[in-house]
Design a protein around this motif. Structure first.
Motif, PDB file in Angstrom:
ATOM      1  N   LYS A  72       0.811  -1.219   0.000  1.00 40.50           N
ATOM      2  CA  LYS A  72       0.000   0.000   0.000  1.00 40.50           C
ATOM      3  C   LYS A  72       0.844   1.268   0.000  1.00 40.50           C
ATOM      4  CE  LYS A  72      -3.949  -2.174   2.032  1.00 40.50           C
ATOM      5  NZ  LYS A  72      -5.053  -2.138   2.930  1.00 40.50           N
ATOM      6  N   LYS A  73       1.975   1.236   0.677  1.00 36.68           N
ATOM      7  CA  LYS A  73       2.784   2.457   0.785  1.00 36.68           C
ATOM      8  C   LYS A  73       3.755   2.623  -0.373  1.00 36.68           C
ATOM      9  CE  LYS A  73       2.395   2.975   5.729  1.00 36.68           C
ATOM     10  NZ  LYS A  73       3.082   3.202   6.970  1.00 36.68           N
ATOM     11  N   ASN A  74       4.549   1.598  -0.646  1.00 34.24           N
ATOM     12  CA  ASN A  74       5.588   1.763  -1.665  1.00 34.24           C
ATOM     13  C   ASN A  74       5.245   1.121  -3.004  1.00 34.24           C
ATOM     14  OD1 ASN A  74       5.920  -0.951  -1.183  1.00 34.24           O
ATOM     15  ND2 ASN A  74       7.976  -0.788  -0.340  1.00 34.24           N
ATOM     16  N   LYS A  75       4.081   0.505  -3.119  1.00 31.33           N
ATOM     17  CA  LYS A  75       3.606  -0.112  -4.368  1.00 31.33           C
ATOM     18  C   LYS A  75       4.535  -1.204  -4.880  1.00 31.33           C
ATOM     19  CE  LYS A  75       0.069   2.628  -4.642  1.00 31.33           C
ATOM     20  NZ  LYS A  75      -1.218   2.186  -4.223  1.00 31.33           N
ATOM     21  N   LYS A  76       5.390  -1.726  -4.004  1.00 28.04           N
ATOM     22  CA  LYS A  76       6.294  -2.801  -4.393  1.00 28.04           C
ATOM     23  C   LYS A  76       5.505  -4.097  -4.580  1.00 28.04           C
ATOM     24  CE  LYS A  76      10.334  -5.336  -2.877  1.00 28.04           C
ATOM     25  NZ  LYS A  76      11.290  -5.574  -1.803  1.00 28.04           N
ATOM     26  N   GLU A  77       5.812  -4.832  -5.661  1.00 26.64           N
ATOM     27  CA  GLU A  77       5.154  -6.102  -5.930  1.00 26.64           C
ATOM     28  C   GLU A  77       5.634  -7.149  -4.939  1.00 26.64           C
ATOM     29  OE1 GLU A  77       5.541  -9.334  -9.381  1.00 26.64           O
ATOM     30  OE2 GLU A  77       4.783  -7.400 -10.097  1.00 26.64           O
ATOM     31  N   ILE A  78       4.694  -7.805  -4.282  1.00 25.22           N
ATOM     32  CA  ILE A  78       5.012  -8.853  -3.310  1.00 25.22           C
ATOM     33  C   ILE A  78       4.479 -10.174  -3.856  1.00 25.22           C
ATOM     34  CG2 ILE A  78       4.684  -9.649  -0.946  1.00 25.22           C
ATOM     35  CD1 ILE A  78       4.226  -6.589  -0.283  1.00 25.22           C
ATOM     36  N   LYS A  79       5.390 -11.085  -4.137  1.00 24.78           N
ATOM     37  CA  LYS A  79       5.038 -12.376  -4.731  1.00 24.78           C
ATOM     38  C   LYS A  79       4.273 -13.225  -3.728  1.00 24.78           C
ATOM     39  CE  LYS A  79       7.268 -16.481  -6.594  1.00 24.78           C
ATOM     40  NZ  LYS A  79       8.549 -17.053  -7.024  1.00 24.78           N
ATOM     41  N   VAL A  80       3.198 -13.843  -4.216  1.00 25.95           N
ATOM     42  CA  VAL A  80       2.397 -14.737  -3.392  1.00 25.95           C
ATOM     43  C   VAL A  80       2.621 -16.181  -3.826  1.00 25.95           C
ATOM     44  CG1 VAL A  80       0.059 -15.378  -2.714  1.00 25.95           C
ATOM     45  CG2 VAL A  80       0.658 -12.968  -2.961  1.00 25.95           C
ATOM     46  N   ALA A  81       2.479 -16.456  -5.128  1.00 32.13           N
ATOM     47  CA  ALA A  81       2.640 -17.823  -5.628  1.00 32.13           C
ATOM     48  C   ALA A  81       2.780 -17.800  -7.141  1.00 32.13           C
ATOM     49  CB  ALA A  81       1.441 -18.680  -5.236  1.00 32.13           C
ATOM     50  N   ASP A  82       3.407 -18.831  -7.674  1.00 24.45           N
ATOM     51  CA  ASP A  82       3.512 -19.043  -9.115  1.00 24.45           C
ATOM     52  C   ASP A  82       3.080 -20.476  -9.399  1.00 24.45           C
ATOM     53  OD1 ASP A  82       4.571 -16.528  -9.777  1.00 24.45           O
ATOM     54  OD2 ASP A  82       6.598 -17.178  -9.316  1.00 24.45           O
ATOM     55  N   PHE A  83       2.368 -20.668 -10.501  1.00 25.64           N
ATOM     56  CA  PHE A  83       1.929 -21.986 -10.921  1.00 25.64           C
ATOM     57  C   PHE A  83       2.192 -22.167 -12.392  1.00 25.64           C
ATOM     58  CE2 PHE A  83      -0.883 -20.931  -7.368  1.00 25.64           C
ATOM     59  CZ  PHE A  83      -0.720 -22.039  -6.566  1.00 25.64           C
ATOM     60  N   GLN A  84       2.443 -23.415 -12.784  1.00 28.16           N
ATOM     61  CA  GLN A  84       2.589 -23.758 -14.198  1.00 28.16           C
ATOM     62  C   GLN A  84       1.831 -25.054 -14.436  1.00 28.16           C
ATOM     63  OE1 GLN A  84       6.471 -23.578 -16.177  1.00 28.16           O
ATOM     64  NE2 GLN A  84       6.089 -25.646 -16.925  1.00 28.16           N
ATOM     65  N   ALA A  85       1.051 -25.084 -15.499  1.00 22.84           N
ATOM     66  CA  ALA A  85       0.313 -26.289 -15.872  1.00 22.84           C
ATOM     67  C   ALA A  85       0.487 -26.529 -17.362  1.00 22.84           C
ATOM     68  CB  ALA A  85      -1.170 -26.136 -15.536  1.00 22.84           C
ATOM     69  N   ASP A  86       0.746 -27.768 -17.743  1.00 19.72           N
ATOM     70  CA  ASP A  86       0.828 -28.139 -19.138  1.00 19.72           C
ATOM     71  C   ASP A  86      -0.446 -28.901 -19.492  1.00 19.72           C
ATOM     72  OD1 ASP A  86       3.299 -26.982 -19.460  1.00 19.72           O
ATOM     73  OD2 ASP A  86       4.407 -28.809 -19.070  1.00 19.72           O
ATOM     74  N   LEU A  87      -0.957 -28.639 -20.678  1.00 18.61           N
ATOM     75  CA  LEU A  87      -2.248 -29.165 -21.093  1.00 18.61           C
ATOM     76  C   LEU A  87      -2.160 -29.604 -22.544  1.00 18.61           C
ATOM     77  CD1 LEU A  87      -5.377 -29.307 -20.504  1.00 18.61           C
ATOM     78  CD2 LEU A  87      -5.472 -26.968 -21.333  1.00 18.61           C
ATOM     79  N   GLU A  88      -2.674 -30.792 -22.834  1.00 15.66           N
ATOM     80  CA  GLU A  88      -2.731 -31.264 -24.219  1.00 15.66           C
ATOM     81  C   GLU A  88      -4.179 -31.317 -24.648  1.00 15.66           C
ATOM     82  OE1 GLU A  88      -1.544 -35.096 -27.003  1.00 15.66           O
ATOM     83  OE2 GLU A  88      -0.807 -34.975 -24.954  1.00 15.66           O
ATOM     84  N   ILE A  89      -4.462 -30.653 -25.778  1.00 22.74           N
ATOM     85  CA  ILE A  89      -5.807 -30.654 -26.333  1.00 22.74           C
ATOM     86  C   ILE A  89      -5.782 -31.490 -27.598  1.00 22.74           C
ATOM     87  CG2 ILE A  89      -7.631 -29.243 -27.351  1.00 22.74           C
ATOM     88  CD1 ILE A  89      -6.753 -26.960 -25.546  1.00 22.74           C
ATOM     89  N   ASP A  90      -6.646 -32.491 -27.637  1.00 20.49           N
ATOM     90  CA  ASP A  90      -6.741 -33.391 -28.805  1.00 20.49           C
ATOM     91  C   ASP A  90      -7.747 -32.877 -29.795  1.00 20.49           C
ATOM     92  OD1 ASP A  90      -4.881 -35.199 -27.745  1.00 20.49           O
ATOM     93  OD2 ASP A  90      -6.454 -36.173 -26.565  1.00 20.49           O
TER      94      ASP A  90
END
Length: 114
Positions: A96-114
């Motif tokens: 709120k004060k310095n507008k610095k980005e604070i990481k919460v989580a990262d996700f990666q998913a791979d998906l195959e569409i037939d």
């Protein structure tokens, strides 16, 4: 906030991906208005079904999981071509004060569409 990146594999070895689209979204705003956006609603409800996430904000600090995830019928747009896709999400908030980005989580998913 969440940054969504969606990629498609363009190589036979399925190691090279090219970005299809990327965008930032206010995840809490989205979750609190799911009835208005049908595709995003389908995606979020699909994730919530296989996790301990609440379907609304605020999300409290804690441990969250997604287990035995299965893509539900209707949550993949019919216009996507068959292929290998990668979805990467980066979840963060800004101080709120310095507008610095604070990481919460990262996700990666791979998906195959037939």
């Amino acid at each position: 906030m969440t940054k969504f990146d969606v990629f498609i594999s363009l190589s036979a070895d399925k190691k090279r991906f090219q970005s299809i689209f990327a965008y930032n979204v206010d995840l809490c705003g989205l979750m609190n208005n799911l009835s208005r956006i049908t595709l995003l609603r389908a995606w979020m409800l699909n994730v919530i079904k296989y996790s301990n996430l609440k379907p609304h904000c605020p999300l409290e600090a804690g441990h969250y999981y997604i287990r035995n995830f299965t893509v539900e019928k209707g949550s993949i747009p019919v216009y996507l071509q068959a292929g290998e896709y990668r979805i990467v999400t980066h979840h963060y908030y800004k101080g709120k004060k310095n507008k610095k980005e604070i990481k919460v989580a990262d996700f990666q998913a791979d998906l195959e569409i037939d």
